[in-house]
Write an enzyme that holds these catalytic residues in place. Structure first.
Site, PDB file in Angstrom:
ATOM      1  N   GLY A 197     -35.403 -16.705 -51.898  1.00 45.59           N
ATOM      2  CA  GLY A 197     -34.082 -16.474 -51.324  1.00 45.59           C
ATOM      3  C   GLY A 197     -33.674 -17.576 -50.366  1.00 45.59           C
ATOM      4  N   ASP A 198     -34.621 -18.055 -49.568  1.00 48.01           N
ATOM      5  CA  ASP A 198     -34.342 -19.176 -48.659  1.00 48.01           C
ATOM      6  C   ASP A 198     -33.955 -20.419 -49.452  1.00 48.01           C
ATOM      7  OD1 ASP A 198     -35.327 -17.375 -46.737  1.00 48.01           O
ATOM      8  OD2 ASP A 198     -37.355 -18.164 -46.958  1.00 48.01           O
TER       9      ASP A 198
END
Length: 305
Positions: free
Chosen positions: A249-250
């Protein structure tokens, strides 16, 4: 320049074991120490993609110095605010499956927060502020609103990747981008989010609440993007062997920001985000530029929702 904020970074001590037997001596086969924290992950992937970035947050003690050294050695500049207590060490035990032991982290004082606000207040137009990660227990849930306000007063776009009340409280700032996953959307809005269509409806709710653009990650399904003056989009994840999902997600957030700053095209930025998130999921650690480019070329066209 993209400034990422990680309020509770860590050193991640990763040990690979043949098996884990509680209550007795266990010996690891390999060990590794990595810098940890969502904002730090964003900076590391941004750097890999060629974007200018710097990491900040709170760090202290011998672990804080090592954290800063590791981040610097990875090519990312940093300006961590020093705190009295030591930066936490999170232990990751990999033994077929993964067992995590995350420490709570140091106490943060008002003086520390003011010092971080001053760093953010030094931003200028053309810069971007990323607020990413959970809020430590020693800070109020509106801390990201306070820090985001300091950025907004300087006229910089704000990207937010956190959850729960901390995310909701940033919406009056009208952040340029938020990046919830499908489970966070479902929990916050008390509605099912199991399909791209449901993710679109949930993301539109967040746009009504103040977010200008919403990037929703949906794991192996792919991702949904809903933006101001932009048709909602869905992109399927490219095929690959899942190694782990930590940092995916980052990496999506980093991919979107890097893509948008380069092209000023949200569709292209969205595709870059899916490629970057998938590249991390298919790698031993965080995405490298070569794999991101390969996966980006393999992506089919986006679908309009």
């Amino acid at each position: 320049m993209i400034l990422t904020v990680t309020l509770n970074p860590s050193l991640d001590y990763i040990q690979v074991l043949p098996c884990l037997r509680p209550g007795t001596l266990n010996r690891s086969e390999t060990e590794q120490i990595r810098p940890g924290g969502k904002g730090i992950n964003v900076s590391l992937v941004l750097h890999a993609l060629g974007a200018e970035t710097k990491a900040t947050g709170f760090a202290g003690g011998f672990t804080g110095r090592e954290l800063s050294r590791l981040v610097e050695a990875s090519g990312v500049g940093n300006c961590f605010v020093p705190v009295d207590a030591v930066t936490r060490i999170n232990v990751k035990l990999i033994h077929g499956e993964e067992t995590e032991i995350n420490a709570s982290g140091p106490q943060i004082t008002e003086e520390n927060v003011c010092a971080l606000e001053q760093i953010i207040s030094a931003l200028d137009k053309g810069d971007v502020l990323v607020l990413s990660g959970a809020v430590p227990s020693s800070l109020p849930k509106d801390i990201y609103y306070r820090l985001g306000k300091a950025g907004k007063e300087k006229g910089v776009p704000i990207a937010v990747d956190t959850s729960g009340e901390a995310l909701i409280k940033t919406l009056p700032l009208q952040p340029f981008l938020i990046k919830p996953n499908q489970y966070e959307l479902s929990e916050l809005l008390h509605m099912p989010v199991t399909s791209p269509q449901e993710a679109k409806l949930a993301a539109l709710r967040f746009c009504e609440m103040g977010a200008r653009n919403v990037l929703c990650s949906m794991g192996k399904m792919g991702a949904v993007f809903v933006g101001e003056k932009h048709a909602p989009l869905f992109c399927r994840a490219p095929e690959g062997l899942l190694i782990h999902s930590v940092g995916a997600g980052d990496s999506m957030l980093a991919g979107f920001l890097a893509g948008f700053l380069q092209t000023e095209n949200k569709t292209e930025a969205f595709l870059e985000s899916v490629a970057a998130g998938s590249a991390t999921a298919y790698s031993p650690w965080l995405a490298e530029k070569e794999l991101v480019q390969t996966l980006r070329e393999s992506l089919s066209d986006v679908e309009y929702l």
